[in-house]
Design an enzyme around this catalytic site. Sequence first.
Site, short mmCIF file in Angstrom:
data_model
loop_
_atom_site.label_atom_id
_atom_site.label_comp_id
_atom_site.label_asym_id
_atom_site.label_seq_id
_atom_site.Cartn_x
_atom_site.Cartn_y
_atom_site.Cartn_z
N ASP A 289 44.95 37.63 41.54
CA ASP A 289 44.22 37.94 40.20
C ASP A 289 44.03 36.46 39.62
O ASP A 289 44.25 35.35 40.20
CB ASP A 289 44.74 38.80 39.36
CG ASP A 289 43.91 39.48 38.50
OD1 ASP A 289 42.73 38.97 38.24
OD2 ASP A 289 44.27 40.56 37.97
C1 BGC Z 1 41.65 40.96 36.03
C2 BGC Z 1 41.14 41.57 37.23
C3 BGC Z 1 39.61 41.11 37.53
C4 BGC Z 1 39.58 39.48 37.47
C5 BGC Z 1 38.17 39.09 37.71
C6 BGC Z 1 41.45 39.51 35.75
O1 BGC Z 1 41.42 39.21 34.62
O2 BGC Z 1 42.98 41.21 35.93
O3 BGC Z 1 41.12 43.11 37.14
O4 BGC Z 1 39.14 41.54 38.68
O5 BGC Z 1 39.81 39.16 36.16
O6 BGC Z 1 37.26 39.29 36.82
#
Ligand code: BGC
Length: 743
Positions: A289
Amino acid sequence: MRDRIVIIMTMITVLVACSPKNGEKITGKTKTDPFIEQLMAKMTLDEKLGQMTLYTTDWESTGPTIRSGYQDDIRLGRCGALFNSHTVEFTTLLQKIAMEESRLKIPLLFGYDVIHGYKTMFPIPLGEAASWDLAAIENSAYIMSKEAAASGLHWTFAPMVDITREPRWGRVMEGAGEDTYLGSRIAEARVRGIQGENFAKADRLLACVKHFAAYGAPIAGRDYNSVEISERVFRETYLPPYEAAIKAGAKTVMTSFNDYNGVPASGNKYLLTDILRNEWGFNGYVVTDYTSINEMVNHGVAKNQTDAGIMAVNAGVDMDMQSAAFQEKIKAGINDGRVKMEKIDASVRRILMLKKELGLFENPYRFSDKKRETTTIMAKENLDASKDMAKKSVVLLKNSGILPLAKKPMKILVAGPLADDKNNLIGAWSASGEGRHCVSLYEGLRQHPAAGNYSFEHIKGCEIEGNDQTQFSIILEKAKTSDIIILAIGEHKDMSGEAASKSVIRIPGVQEDLLKALKSTGKPIVTVIMNGRPLILNDVHSNSDALLEAWWLGTQSGNALADIIYGDYNPSGKLPISYPRNEGQIPIYYNHKNTGRPLNPNDKYTTKYLDVPNTPFYPFGFGLSYTTFTYGVPTVAKSTFSSQEPITVSIDVRNTGNFDGEEVVQLYIRDLVASVTRPVKELRGFQKVMIKKGETKKVTFTLTKKDFEIYNQNMEKVVEPGEFHVFVGGNSDTQNKVSVTLQ
Ligand code: BGC
């Protein structure tokens, strides 16, 4: 405890047995391919680390830091994938840089958070889960993927399959609720919808199962907080949907921000290697993430970014989202032997393999067809699918008989801050969805064919937040001359989603005061709530004559709601999560244990509160219809079965009301005596059936060995013989049961 024969299943839980012999083992079966091997032979270490690097573009941000210079990174082969980049025009521009200006001309992969719609927005995932309609959910995931793929994308960061018992957690809106069985079936449906039979087709995307693992169990519901759950709860409740999604073919997995058992997920070898690759045989790639490698420094398990990067790659991460740790830092670890080159090669191979399978080496622009983009996005069939999904997602929580509205001349006052709102209807995580494309409730009510029966007036009455009650006197005057009030209240879309946890989960501002004031006029009130999480609805319920849970329903919100309010569609949704009576009850979920002192209202020393009942305000699986359903008693052919035999459970469900309608028939089991404590109920099946008024339908379920499996005291997956109750009913409160014995 009664004696039992323990039948040990073939797959033994892993803790010890399946762990690799040493930490260095390269795990998961990575396919090899001559083309990829030749390409890898030409790659420098920097270029390899580039393939393991994912950056956001500067189009939009879904996290804290934006790295500048990503276009130079593409040129230099320092980044192999981008996110927050979409449209044929923009992705083509970036792909051209890779194909024309980088040394090895390796095509870029484009990812994006396409969660519940790309341009045509569908209900938020929690809302879709309320439909219990797997075919519709699969179709919704298909349409969003089709639109996104037509807009140059290859990969979506969905489905999010995090089970949660936490309405305070803002991301409850993005999952399928509290139940492992329902969540697993929905996870599979979403993966099928996204990837189809062949994810390389021009209308499909790669799925990314997230957030691995247990992100939905943050302590106290605060986003990014630690997870402290037992291995048993982890394996029984939180893990199965990830596994189901992977078994359904999901090609990529995203780590979570949280730590599990003291180790942040992005550096957690137990999760990423022992479970994911060795136990489940996952052979796609793992992405972190957003900046979660760097965050391991804050977690306190790495001194610096270099150590964090090394920890991540050794744990089993293949691709680094936004930390720049792989690209910039881990060379030190490769040089001093802390990271084996085979580890890097295995990751690069996995990533390149998927690019090859997507057909990008043959044609890097195969998802870049301007004409397809124009004809696909917001096509009529997409809007129709969105409306269909929206209708199926609404849950009727109360109806004194006022709904559906009588088709006779009436003056309708459409009130509340969300009655004519469009911008909130797309909900959080709305990709490139735009509020201006949404049909508001007020619009939907007026443009429906049945609207001719009524006259309308609209006044907001108040805002979503704040204390301003200055419009109350005007709205009350209007209410007095109206025949009925339709009031839309709830949350702002940014009150749920990422980084949107709340300790008070009530309808904000003076909206409930507005409802109370309107109630004093004595006019019937249909309340429509729009929100991203379970709310405390006690007073809203008692002050409303009818209550509809409408989540954020997406582009077709108003049209879908109008169909329901006017009776063209009979609501069929059921809550995928319990609604508490107050915040102090949280976490509250239907599949709790009995405890040694189960509730007895007449005995002080039993498990209960002094100030609130144990039960939720609305139980899991609850939802009304314009008709009524009466359940017979569940039957089985005999009372004793061998654990190898399928068990067929049948029940007659009769539509005893005045409307045709769909009912979600739910089957739960309870293991009465086991070697470990078991929940008082566990969902093991459901069917959504259409039953015409006056008709009786026989609904049949087949239970197999798998449905009775538990983890015993040694964490072995077993079926323990003994007595089970099998409940069948319309929500998790049902006591309608038959008893079966497994030998
Ligand atoms: C979130 C993810 C997301 C990623 C990309 C993160 O802050 O937890 O779910 O896919 O950002 O945008």
